[in-house]
Design an enzyme around this catalytic site. Structure first.
Site, PDB file in Angstrom:
ATOM      1  N   HIS A 264       0.861  -1.202   0.000  1.00  0.00           N
ATOM      2  CA  HIS A 264       0.000   0.000   0.000  1.00  0.00           C
ATOM      3  C   HIS A 264       0.893   1.246   0.000  1.00  0.00           C
ATOM      4  O   HIS A 264       1.712   1.398  -0.898  1.00  0.00           O
ATOM      5  CB  HIS A 264      -0.935  -0.100   1.211  1.00  0.00           C
ATOM      6  CG  HIS A 264      -2.035   0.916   1.273  1.00  0.00           C
ATOM      7  ND1 HIS A 264      -2.431   1.708   0.229  1.00  0.00           N
ATOM      8  CD2 HIS A 264      -2.840   1.271   2.317  1.00  0.00           C
ATOM      9  CE1 HIS A 264      -3.426   2.484   0.613  1.00  0.00           C
ATOM     10  NE2 HIS A 264      -3.693   2.250   1.881  1.00  0.00           N
ATOM     11  N   HIS A 305      -2.260  -2.516  -9.549  1.00  0.00           N
ATOM     12  CA  HIS A 305      -3.230  -1.849  -8.677  1.00  0.00           C
ATOM     13  C   HIS A 305      -4.495  -2.688  -8.625  1.00  0.00           C
ATOM     14  O   HIS A 305      -4.876  -3.315  -9.613  1.00  0.00           O
ATOM     15  CB  HIS A 305      -3.570  -0.452  -9.216  1.00  0.00           C
ATOM     16  CG  HIS A 305      -4.196   0.433  -8.198  1.00  0.00           C
ATOM     17  ND1 HIS A 305      -5.534   0.370  -7.914  1.00  0.00           N
ATOM     18  CD2 HIS A 305      -3.669   1.363  -7.377  1.00  0.00           C
ATOM     19  CE1 HIS A 305      -5.808   1.246  -6.960  1.00  0.00           C
ATOM     20  NE2 HIS A 305      -4.696   1.857  -6.618  1.00  0.00           N
ATOM     21  N   ASP A 362       2.775   5.385  -6.757  1.00  0.00           N
ATOM     22  CA  ASP A 362       4.041   5.288  -6.006  1.00  0.00           C
ATOM     23  C   ASP A 362       5.269   5.172  -6.890  1.00  0.00           C
ATOM     24  O   ASP A 362       6.392   5.253  -6.391  1.00  0.00           O
ATOM     25  CB  ASP A 362       3.975   4.077  -5.076  1.00  0.00           C
ATOM     26  CG  ASP A 362       2.917   4.272  -4.013  1.00  0.00           C
ATOM     27  OD1 ASP A 362       1.997   3.433  -3.918  1.00  0.00           O
ATOM     28  OD2 ASP A 362       2.982   5.301  -3.313  1.00  0.00           O
TER      29      ASP A 362
HETATM   30  C1  SDX Z   1      -1.386   2.049  -3.376  1.00  0.00           C
HETATM   31  O1  SDX Z   1      -6.137   0.664  -3.179  1.00  0.00           O
HETATM   32  C2  SDX Z   1      -5.632   1.806  -3.457  1.00  0.00           C
HETATM   33  O2  SDX Z   1      -6.277   2.666  -3.996  1.00  0.00           O
HETATM   34  C3  SDX Z   1      -4.188   2.022  -3.036  1.00  0.00           C
HETATM   35  C4  SDX Z   1      -3.548   3.337  -3.469  1.00  0.00           C
HETATM   36  C5  SDX Z   1      -4.156   4.522  -2.761  1.00  0.00           C
HETATM   37  O3  SDX Z   1      -4.026   5.629  -3.278  1.00  0.00           O
HETATM   38  O4  SDX Z   1      -4.670   4.352  -1.628  1.00  0.00           O
HETATM   39  O5  SDX Z   1      -3.690   3.505  -4.858  1.00  0.00           O
HETATM   40  C6  SDX Z   1      -2.058   3.355  -3.123  1.00  0.00           C
HETATM   41  O6  SDX Z   1      -1.327   1.241  -2.482  1.00  0.00           O
HETATM   42  C7  SDX Z   1      -0.877   1.741  -4.756  1.00  0.00           C
HETATM   43  C8  SDX Z   1      -0.300   0.290  -4.880  1.00  0.00           C
HETATM   44  C9  SDX Z   1       1.110   0.325  -4.312  1.00  0.00           C
HETATM   45  N1  SDX Z   1       1.639  -1.048  -4.216  1.00  0.00           N
HETATM   46  C10 SDX Z   1       2.624  -1.460  -5.036  1.00  0.00           C
HETATM   47  O7  SDX Z   1       3.099  -0.798  -5.967  1.00  0.00           O
HETATM   48  C11 SDX Z   1       3.162  -2.846  -4.692  1.00  0.00           C
HETATM   49  C12 SDX Z   1       3.267  -3.693  -5.972  1.00  0.00           C
HETATM   50  N2  SDX Z   1       1.911  -4.006  -6.436  1.00  0.00           N
HETATM   51  C13 SDX Z   1       1.335  -5.284  -6.084  1.00  0.00           C
HETATM   52  O8  SDX Z   1       1.665  -5.691  -4.775  1.00  0.00           O
HETATM   53  C14 SDX Z   1      -0.145  -5.387  -6.481  1.00  0.00           C
HETATM   54  O9  SDX Z   1      -0.249  -4.930  -7.752  1.00  0.00           O
HETATM   55  C15 SDX Z   1      -1.185  -4.711  -5.610  1.00  0.00           C
HETATM   56  C16 SDX Z   1      -1.082  -5.119  -4.179  1.00  0.00           C
HETATM   57  C17 SDX Z   1      -1.079  -3.243  -5.727  1.00  0.00           C
HETATM   58  C18 SDX Z   1      -2.534  -5.161  -6.156  1.00  0.00           C
HETATM   59  O10 SDX Z   1      -2.631  -6.503  -5.905  1.00  0.00           O
HETATM   60  P1  SDX Z   1      -3.976  -7.309  -6.264  1.00  0.00           P
HETATM   61  O11 SDX Z   1      -5.059  -6.421  -6.722  1.00  0.00           O
HETATM   62  O12 SDX Z   1      -4.268  -8.220  -5.130  1.00  0.00           O
HETATM   63  O13 SDX Z   1      -3.575  -8.095  -7.534  1.00  0.00           O
HETATM   64  P2  SDX Z   1      -2.963  -9.526  -7.533  1.00  0.00           P
HETATM   65  O14 SDX Z   1      -1.900  -9.616  -6.501  1.00  0.00           O
HETATM   66  O15 SDX Z   1      -4.074 -10.503  -7.517  1.00  0.00           O
HETATM   67  O16 SDX Z   1      -2.230  -9.531  -8.972  1.00  0.00           O
HETATM   68  C19 SDX Z   1      -2.866 -10.031 -10.118  1.00  0.00           C
HETATM   69  C20 SDX Z   1      -1.729 -10.688 -10.907  1.00  0.00           C
HETATM   70  C21 SDX Z   1      -1.002 -11.764 -10.101  1.00  0.00           C
HETATM   71  O17 SDX Z   1      -0.461 -12.657 -11.048  1.00  0.00           O
HETATM   72  P3  SDX Z   1      -1.306 -14.049 -11.382  1.00  0.00           P
HETATM   73  O18 SDX Z   1      -1.571 -14.720 -10.058  1.00  0.00           O
HETATM   74  O19 SDX Z   1      -2.577 -13.577 -12.084  1.00  0.00           O
HETATM   75  O20 SDX Z   1      -0.390 -14.829 -12.285  1.00  0.00           O
HETATM   76  O21 SDX Z   1      -0.735  -9.702 -11.236  1.00  0.00           O
HETATM   77  C22 SDX Z   1       0.490 -10.036 -10.608  1.00  0.00           C
HETATM   78  C23 SDX Z   1       0.160 -11.037  -9.492  1.00  0.00           C
HETATM   79  O22 SDX Z   1       1.268 -11.881  -9.236  1.00  0.00           O
HETATM   80  N3  SDX Z   1       1.060  -8.805 -10.073  1.00  0.00           N
HETATM   81  C24 SDX Z   1       2.346  -8.459 -10.156  1.00  0.00           C
HETATM   82  C25 SDX Z   1       2.428  -7.176  -9.563  1.00  0.00           C
HETATM   83  N4  SDX Z   1       1.213  -6.801  -9.159  1.00  0.00           N
HETATM   84  C26 SDX Z   1       0.374  -7.809  -9.471  1.00  0.00           C
HETATM   85  N5  SDX Z   1       3.424  -9.117 -10.641  1.00  0.00           N
HETATM   86  C27 SDX Z   1       4.611  -8.460 -10.552  1.00  0.00           C
HETATM   87  N6  SDX Z   1       4.766  -7.229 -10.022  1.00  0.00           N
HETATM   88  C28 SDX Z   1       3.704  -6.553  -9.512  1.00  0.00           C
HETATM   89  N7  SDX Z   1       3.858  -5.352  -8.987  1.00  0.00           N
END
Ligand code: SDX
Length: 426
Positions: A264, A305, A362
Site C-alpha cells: 500500500h 493496482h 508510487d
Molecule cells: C497504493 O487501493 C488503493 O487505492 C491504493 C492506493 C491509494 O491511493 O490508496 O492507490 C495506493 O497502495 C498503490 C499500490 C502500491 N503497491 C505497489 O506498488 C506494490 C506492488 N503491487 C502489487 O503488490 C499489487 O499490484 C497490488 C497489491 C497493488 C494489487 O494486488 P492485487 O489487486 O491483489 O492483484 P494480484 O496480486 O491478484 O495480482 C494479479 C496478478 C497476479 O499474477 P497471477 O496470479 O494472475 O499470475 O498480477 C500479478 C500477481 O502476481 N502482479 C504483479 C504485480 N502486481 C500484481 N506481478 C509483478 N509485479 C507486480 N507489482
C-alpha cells in the site's frame, strides 16, 4: 439509488436481492438477506465487495479515471491547491474565495502542537522508522485534545478534522528532525501549507528559511495526488475503526498503520529500494524475470493496482512533475532514467500487458521526493500527510450518517467441537 432485483437460488429457495445503481459506476447487489438464510458471501480481500455508499471519490479502473467530488484529479493537481482540495473532500464543493480564506486561516492557525508532545518523541530511538513514530504520536493526539472527542457533536468533528489537517505536517516534520538529531522547527503562519512543511523539514533556527516556490508547488501537488482514493486499505481501516465509535485521532492512527505496508503506501519507499537494487538498466531484464516468477516473492514495486487496469492518472501527473522538479533543480537522476526504462520494458512485456499492470501513484513519487531532499524512510509519512483529508472525509461521511459497526463473518474450516484433553493424556 434506483432499485432492480437479482435472483439467487439456493437449494429450493430463490432470493430476490435488490440491485442498487449509483450516479456512475457498477451496480451493487444487496446481499443482506443471506444471513437470514444461513449463508454469508465469501470475498477475501473484498475484491468484489462495496463496503459502503460514498459521494467523495469515484475511480474508473478500466479507463484510468479518478474524480474527487466529480472533479478530475489532473485538473485539481494542476489548477487547485491542497487545502482547497481538503475543503472539497470534506464539504463536497469547491470553496468560495471567502470560504477558502476562512478555512485556510483556521488551518494555518492550528499548526502548532501541544508542547508536551515534543517530549513524546524522546521516547523513540533516533533510528526509529518515522512511520513508527507517526503511528504513536498521531494516536497520542487523543491524549491531548480531550475537547474534540465527542463524535456525535458536529462541531467536535470539525475541530478534530481541522486539527488533524493542520498538525500532520508539523508532526511529520518533527519525525524527520528527531531522526536527524536537529531541533524541531516551529510552524510559521506567514507561509502556505506546503512552504510551511518544507520550512519545518529543512529550516534551522540559525538562519531564515528560504523555500523554493517551484519545490513548494511540487510538494503541494504531491499532497493533492495522495489526498484520497475511495475505499483503499487504509481508508477502509479508518472507517472500520470509526464504526466502533473510536475517536478520530485513534482512527487516523489506525489508517497510518495500514498505509505503512509495502503493498500500500509503503510502496513509494519500496520503489526507491528496488531501483537501488536494480542499479543499472543492464539488470532490468533479470528483475523483470524475477517479478514474473511465481516462486520469487519479488514484485515490481510501484506497478499494478487492485482497481486501475490502465494508467493510474496520478502516476501520469507525477511523472510530469518529476521532469519539472528535476529540471528546475538541474538534477540528472539516473534513477529516473532507470524508472522510465523499467516502465518501457515492463509495459511491452506480455506478462504485464495481460495482467493490466501499469505504474501506480508510487512509481515516480519517490524520485521527486528524493530530489526535494526527503529521505526514503519519510516517503510514506508524506503519503500519510497527503491522505489525511481523505481519511477524515470518509470518517466524517460515515459518522454523520446512519452507520453500523463493521463486523465481517468468515468461512470456518477449523476443528469441529471436541472435549478438552488434560496434559497427562496428550
Ligand atoms: C497504493 O487501493 C488503493 O487505492 C491504493 C492506493 C491509494 O491511493 O490508496 O492507490 C495506493 O497502495 C498503490 C499500490 C502500491 N503497491 C505497489 O506498488 C506494490 C506492488 N503491487 C502489487 O503488490 C499489487 O499490484 C497490488 C497489491 C497493488 C494489487 O494486488 P492485487 O489487486 O491483489 O492483484 P494480484 O496480486 O491478484 O495480482 C494479479 C496478478 C497476479 O499474477 P497471477 O496470479 O494472475 O499470475 O498480477 C500479478 C500477481 O502476481 N502482479 C504483479 C504485480 N502486481 C500484481 N506481478 C509483478 N509485479 C507486480 N507489482
Amino acid at each position: 439509488m434506483t432499485e432492480k432485483n437479482a435472483q439467487l437460488t439456493i437449494g429450493d429457495t430463490t432470493l430476490e436481492l435488490p440491485i442498487y445503481s449509483g450516479t456512475i459506476g457498477p451496480d451493487v447487489v444487496d446481499v443482506g438477506q443471506l444471513t437470514g438464510n444461513g449463508m454469508f458471501t465469501y470475498d477475501p480481500g473484498f475484491v468484489s465487495t462495496a463496503s459502503c455508499e460514498s459521494k467523495i471519490t469515484y475511480i474508473d479502473g478500466g479507463k484510468g479515471v479518478l474524480l474527487h467530488r466529480g472533479y478530475p484529479i489532473d485538473q485539481l493537481a494542476n489548477e487547485s491547491e491542497h487545502l482547497e482540495v481538503c475543503y472539497l473532500l470534506i464539504y463536497g464543493e469547491l470553496p468560495t474565495p471567502e470560504q477558502k480564506e476562512e478555512f485556510v486561516s483556521s488551518i494555518m492557525n492550528h499548526t502548532m502542537v501541544h508542547d508536551q508532545l515534543s517530549s513524546f518523541y524522546k521516547g523513540f530511538r533516533r533510528d526509529a522508522h518515522p512511520m513508527a513514530i507517526m503511528c504513536g504520536v498521531v494516536g497520542a493526539l487523543s491524549a491531548f485534545y480531550h475537547d474534540s472527542l465527542d463524535i456525535a457533536d458536529e462541531k467536535h468533528r470539525e475541530v478534530a478534522a481541522y486539527r488533524l489537517i493542520a498538525k500532520m505536517p508539523t508532526l511529520a516534520a518533527m519525525c524527520y528532525k528527531y531522526t536527524q538529531g536537529q531541533p524541531f522547527m516551529y510552524p510559521r503562519n506567514d507561509l502556505n501549507y506546503a512552504e510551511n512543511f518544507l520550512h519545518m523539514m529543512f529550516g534551522v533556527p540559525c538562519e531564515e528559511t528560504k523555500v523554493n516556490p517551484i519545490i513548494a508547488k511540487a510538494m503541494d501537488k504531491i499532497f493533492i495526488l495522495h489526498a484520497d482514493h475511495e475505499q483503499n486499505a487504509s481508508t477502509s481501516t479508518v472507517r472500520l475503526a470509526g464504526s466502533s465509535g473510536a475517536n478520530p485521532f485513534a482512527c487516523i492512527a489506525a489508517g497510518i498503520a495500514a498505509l505503512w505496508g509495502p503493498a500500500h503506501g509503503g510502496a513509494n519507499e519500496a520503489v526507491l529500494k528496488m531501483l537501488d537494487e536494480i542499479g543499472d538498466v543492464s539488470n532490468v531484464d533479470s528483475f523483470i524475470l524475477r517479478a514474473k516468477d511465481k516462486n520469487d516473492p519479488f514484485r515490481l514495486m510501484g506497478f499494478g493496482h487492485r482497481v486501475y487496469k490502465n494508467f493510474d492518472p496520478r502516476a501520469t501527473v507525477m511523472r510530469e512533475t518529476c521532469h519539472e522538479v528535476l529540471s528546475e533543480l538541474g538534477i540528472n537522476d539516473p534513477q529516473l532514467e532507470l524508472a522510465m526504462k523499467l516502465e518501457e520494458i515492463a509495459r511491452s512485456d506480455s506478462y504485464f500487458i495481460e495482467r493490466n499492470l501499469y505504474p501506480n501513484v508510487d512509481f515516480y513519487s519517490g524520485i521527486i521526493l528524493k530530489a526535494i531532499g526527503i529521505p526514503t524512510e519519510m516517503f510514506t509519512v508524506i503519503f500519510a500527510l497527503g491522505r489525511t483529508p481523505g481519511w477524515i472525509a470518509h470518517w466524517h461521511e460515515m459518522i454523520s450518517n446512519p452507520y453500523k459497526i463493521g463486523r465481517p463473518r468468515q468461512l470456518y474450516t477449523g476443528s469441529e467441537k471436541r472435549d478438552f484433553v488434560p496434559a497427562d493424556k496428550r
